[in-house]
Write an enzyme that holds these catalytic residues in place. Structure first.
Site, mmCIF file in Angstrom:
data_model
loop_
_atom_site.group_PDB
_atom_site.id
_atom_site.type_symbol
_atom_site.label_atom_id
_atom_site.label_comp_id
_atom_site.label_asym_id
_atom_site.label_seq_id
_atom_site.Cartn_x
_atom_site.Cartn_y
_atom_site.Cartn_z
ATOM 1 N N HIS A 279 0.851 -1.176 0.000
ATOM 2 C CA HIS A 279 0.000 0.000 0.000
ATOM 3 C C HIS A 279 0.891 1.231 0.000
ATOM 4 O O HIS A 279 1.741 1.372 0.865
ATOM 5 C CB HIS A 279 -0.896 0.008 1.234
ATOM 6 C CG HIS A 279 -1.962 -1.040 1.188
ATOM 7 N ND1 HIS A 279 -3.069 -0.918 0.395
ATOM 8 C CD2 HIS A 279 -2.069 -2.234 1.810
ATOM 9 C CE1 HIS A 279 -3.830 -1.992 0.554
ATOM 10 N NE2 HIS A 279 -3.243 -2.807 1.397
ATOM 11 N N CYS B 234 -0.696 1.829 -5.089
ATOM 12 C CA CYS B 234 -1.379 3.057 -5.479
ATOM 13 C C CYS B 234 -0.344 4.147 -5.721
ATOM 14 O O CYS B 234 0.636 4.232 -4.991
ATOM 15 C CB CYS B 234 -2.332 3.501 -4.380
ATOM 16 S SG CYS B 234 -3.661 2.342 -4.127
#
Lengths: 393, 609
Positions: A143, A185
């Site tokens: 992440h 991301c």
């Protein structure tokens, strides 16, 4: 030879032999803990399986898994990790070597691994023993956000840390060419700060874009793979079938379909010598497969006499080592000769820093001592007050 | 009856272990069905090398990778355990190998390291743990000074160490109760075997089944063994895998292991129940033993024999089953095999020839005589009591079921530094308290207090448990508050506390005529489960909140001062008419716009009316 000239010659040489690399390494990092991040471990294990299939041995793969998914109590398929709901391929298999796992997967350990700044006790299997002829694949997933990637939801590595680590690797001649791949991301921000040469970087999504998971398996209960990795694997598994594949990185990058990936994958060409053209002509196997090129010096460069000298020198060293070992063995084999002497030596006192014995009686004795001391103080005080009252009177 | 059962049981295990100093490689698998369709599979592998060839780095069956680590770290004897799950003593009876070949949950390591001083021993221990962490893909490098203790009484060397070196042998012990055990630990374990899981009984070891077991323990024991006359020494590595599988669970297909509801038509109902009806079903209690074979349970049959096992003698029989004499067993193989039975008929052993697949098939059968189950000599359970973030207490209940024997035992606790016991609260009570003045159960205490962030607590007790009674051991402890960076990423899960190790001292040989010296030297052990200790954990997002809030306050304060400081204030009359003209023009423009808008909306409203 002046240093400048030597440098110039070296750079010239490196340009000539530049296309060659003699070993392949892979650093595969998942940075997410917890069951719901199953897909990140599946991503990494899929890449692990692919590079192993294409010939990189376990000893040259550094696999970092921050959590245990295969033997997780929540896993309905013990000892197994799947990257597809069809469950055709068991990524964990029978033969796997995880080098860093659990709490060992930290930013510090990752940077120490890249830069080889490790303690003397660090086993070889946990080190990246590369040189300036090694091609390295660095794959990360987890992440992340704008210029950072979270490790285990507890700490972050920033794009600047990563860039500096790569620069240190370049300075230490720890890679020849490096392919950096990241699926998170806002992944493209992670490679934006890299400034070292010969690095190809590719990421799954632009700034302010998320990377999405591909699909979930209802029996596993969570998403099993991310989109970018899924389509990379799709290319690698269906088209790069053997280590002799001639497909190039250009083919790989062209296979990225933004409609399927749901984000804009990026590629960074400018760090590489030769730029975009050169990058796109590099073979996929240069990074995902194991190439064992042998460098042969040109016939004219071999100096016959120097070669013989080296051989003689080596022979002398072996002879010396053998002699040394023989003498040490002789001393070991005959301890009886000085046994008489050693028996007079005082035996070293056994002072092990173990636990001490506590005796109940010992405690009682201490209590008696304490009580006596208290009583003594009281008596002294009484005596002094009595004496004072007398003198006053 | 009890002693007969015990003797049968013990004879099975000791039968396997009394062959020492024989051939250079030995392997054996024992299968014993347990109640409730559980199956104990006990794998044992032993390889030898002579001490001289070991010193000269000449390795044949002894694994080179491990041997070189031992030489480098000056380790004379090594014991390494990877365990998972809990041995259910109430249902499964006594532990295999008397508990001497199992470890506490997670990873446990103890070794005798040769060193001149404590410092040297510690540094060699660090070298050893780091090297083993690389070899076995486990975080053994986390066994640092805070997790290392030096037990006084609990462990005795199993090997023969010359008297001249015993003074320099340091015993160090470390545990990682949180460590997961998975396929990456089995892979290097199999690579140490001469047949590497490709042939022989080791071909049954599959991670998918091993880590699906109700309980499993992998052990590696390296020890030097010497002839009594001192003629020569060997170094022996013993690798043991014990697991208890659920047969029904193991038989599920690997690609679809989740039990689905059975179709109503396939249900077998007990029609004798009064409430049995077309819409209610009481499952029929099946008396028959379930049918199974090796391929069902382990996922594959034995792939022939390991070619280096002995040709004759008991060593050559590598597969043994411990079932009732009338239990039917069918052998499925295209190769040759021989069978031998023990005197009482409870143990059957098979020798496999060649490299063709070998499978044992146990059909479903009604058996009225089951294999007697040896009862454990001691039960132990440990738990954390109390509530709150500050302190708690630990309670260990040790039960002696024997009607006659008083049992002496050693109880070892290795606590992390952030769990600080109050030793003055250490109490041992005997239940039921029959006589008015009971002898205190704690005979001896060895204790080493913890130092914050440097070492943990080491507590070792010599206890006596009278027959048919319990000893309840309690002590209070305080929880430390860690520094922000010392919390692991999953701090809210809690912190694992290593299992307590219990070693049984007495009674000895008279009750156990089959005890070989070897088994006595191994000792009898028992481990409690690990504990989960909840520590006070901060809200980890708090620092970020504080940083953000502080920054906001600082920005407001700084801004309100900085803004007037850099701005030049000018009076209206100081600005010339030209300067004002622009402002007036803008004001006029805006006013015009507003007027026009108002007129438009006003007009619309008028139309509607």
């Amino acid at each position: 030879m002046t240093p400048l000239l030597r440098l110039w010659l070296f750079s010239l040489l490196s340009v000539f032999v530049g296309a060659q690399h003699t070993s392949n390494w892979a650093v595969l990092v998942s940075t997410s803990r917890f069951w719901f991040n199953y897909r990140h471990l599946a991503n990494v294990l899929s890449l692990y399986r692919t590079v192993k299939r294409l010939g990189i041995p376990d000893s040259q793969i550094i696999l970092m898994l921050p959590d245990d998914m295969a033997c997780n109590p929540r896993n309905a398929f013990p000892g197994t990790v799947y990257n597809n709901a069809d469950r055709a391929l068991d990524l964990y298999g029978d033969n796997i070597e995880v080098d860093y796992r659990g709490y060992e997967v930290t930013v510090e350990n990752f940077i120490r691994l890249l830069t080889d700044r490790v303690g003397e006790d660090m086993p070889r299997s946990k080190r990246l023993l590369t040189d300036d002829r090694s091609n390295i694949l660095v794959y990360m997933t987890g992440h992340g956000g704008n210029e950072f990637l979270k490790f285990q939801d507890a700490e972050e590595i920033s794009a600047f840390d990563l860039a500096d680590a790569f620069e240190q690797m370049w300075e230490k001649k720890r890679y020849h060419e490096l392919l950096f791949m990241i699926d998170t991301c806002q992944a493209n921000t992670m490679y934006s700060k890299i400034y070292s040469p010969n690095i190809i970087a590719t990421g799954s999504s632009e700034i302010d874009q998320s990377s999405y998971s591909h699909h979930a398996d209802s029996d596993v209960g969570v998403a099993v793979i991310d989109r970018y990795t899924y389509y990379n694997l799709d290319f690698l598994e269906t088209q790069v079938l053997s280590p002799s594949s001639k497909l190039t990185l250009g083919d790989l990058f062209d296979s990225y379909d933004e409609a399927k990936i749901h984000s804009h994958p990026g590629v960074r060409y400018d760090l590489f010598r030769g730029g975009e053209q050169e990058v796109r002509s590099r073979l996929v196997i240069d990074f995902f497969g194991n190439v064992q090129n042998v460098e042969i010096e040109e016939a004219g460069a071999i100096n016959e006499t120097r070669w013989r000298e080296d051989l003689q020198q080596l022979g002398r060293m072996i002879e010396e080592a053998r002699k040394r070992q023989n003498t040490s063995r002789i001393t070991e084999d005959h301890p009886s000769s000085d046994a008489a002497v050693s028996s007079f030596k005082p035996a070293p006192a056994r002072k092990f820093e173990g636990a001490a014995r506590i005796d109940a009686s010992n405690g009682l004795g201490k209590k008696v001592i304490g009580a006596t001391a208290l009583l003594g103080c009281a008596a002294a005080w009484m005596a002094s007050s009595w004496y004072e009252s007398r003198t006053k009177g | 009856m009890l002693s007969k059962v015990l003797s049968i049981f013990l004879s099975i295990f000791f039968y396997f272990t009394c062959i020492a100093l024989g051939s250079d490689y030995h392997e054996r698998l024992l299968l014993r069905p347990l109640p409730q369709s559980a199956l104990l599979a006990s794998f044992n592998f032993r390889s030898n090398t002579s001490a001289t060839s070991f010193e000269q780095q000449h390795f044949r069956y002894f694994p080179r990778s491990l041997g070189q680590i031992l030489q480098h770290a000056g380790t004379k004897e090594l014991h390494l355990r990877f365990s998972l799950g809990r041995w259910d003593a109430e249902n499964w009876g006594a532990r295999p190998w008397d508990g001497a070949r199992e470890g506490g949950t997670g990873v446990e390591l103890w070794a005798w390291v040769e060193a001149e001083s404590n410092e040297e021993a510690n540094s060699r221990w660090l070298t050893l743990t780091n090297a083993l962490s690389g070899l076995f893909c486990a975080s053994l490098n986390f066994i640092d000074a805070t997790k290392t203790i030096r037990p006084v009484m609990t462990f005795q060397p199993e090997g023969h160490h010359p008297n001249s070196t015993t003074d320099n042998l340091h015993l160090l012990h470390g545990t990682l109760p949180h460590e997961v055990v998975c396929t990456e630990n089995l892979t290097p374990f199999l690579k140490l075997l001469p047949c590497k899981g490709k042939a022989g009984i080791s071909s049954l070891l599959d991670g998918h089944k091993l880590f699906d077991a109700s309980w499993q323990s992998m052990a590696i024991d390296v020890r030097p063994l010497c002839e009594v006359d001192g003629s020569g020494c060997i170094l022996e590595i013993e690798q043991t895998v014990d697991m208890v599988l659920d047969i029904d669970r193991s038989k599920r297909p690997r690609d679809n292991p989740i039990p689905r509801p059975i179709k109503p038509t396939d249900l077998e109902c007990d029609a004798s129940k009064p409430y049995h009806a077309h819409d209610s079903c009481y499952p029929l209690d099946k008396k028959a033993e379930v049918a199974w074979n090796l391929k069902d349970v382990f996922g594959r049959p034995i792939k022939g024999s390991c070619p280096i096992t002995a040709d004759r003698g008991p060593d050559s029989e590598t597969v043994c089953i411990n079932v009732a004499p009338e239990r039917e067993v069918q052998i499925q193989t295209s190769g040759g095999w021989t069978e031998s039975k023990s005197e009482d008929g409870f143990v059957r052993c098979y020798r496999i020839f060649g490299d063709s697949d070998f499978d044992l098939n146990f059909p479903s059968q009604l058996v009225d005589k089951t294999v007697p189950l040896a009862q454990p000599r001691l039960y132990a359970a440990r738990s954390i009591n109390g509530y709150g973030q500050e302190r708690g207490s630990v309670q260990a209940v040790i039960t002696n079921p024997s009607p006659v024997d008083t049992i002496d035992l050693i109880y070892l606790e290795s606590l992390p530094w952030f769990m600080k016991p109050y030793i003055h609260t250490l109490k041992a009570a005997i239940l039921p308290s029959t006589n008015s003045t009971p002898t205190p159960p704690i005979k001896e205490t060895y204790y080493r207090p913890s130092l914050d962030r440097h070492r943990g607590t080491h507590l070792e007790l010599l206890l006596t448990v009278p027959p048919v009674s319990k000893v309840i051991l309690t002590y209070d402890f305080e929880k430390a508050i860690l520094r922000y960076t010392e919390y692991p990423p999953d701090a809210n899960r809690g912190f694992d506390v290593a299992p307590a190790v219990i070693r049984l001292l007495s009674p000895r040989a008279p009750r156990f005529p089959h005890s070989t010296p070897e088994a006595l030297k191994r000792g009898t052990y028992l481990r409690t489960t690990s504990l989960l200790l909840p520590l006070p954990t901060p809200d980890f997002s708090m620092p970020y909140n504080v940083i953000i809030l502080t920054s906001t306050v600082m920005a407001l304060g700084f801004g309100s001062i900085f803004n007037p400081l850099v701005r030049r204030f000018v009076g209206v009359e100081e600005v010339g008419a030209a300067g004002l003209a622009g402002a007036v023009r803008l004001r006029g423009f805006l006013r015009g716009r507003v007027e026009r808008l108002r007129a438009r909306f006003g007009g619309k409203g008028g139309k509607g009316e």
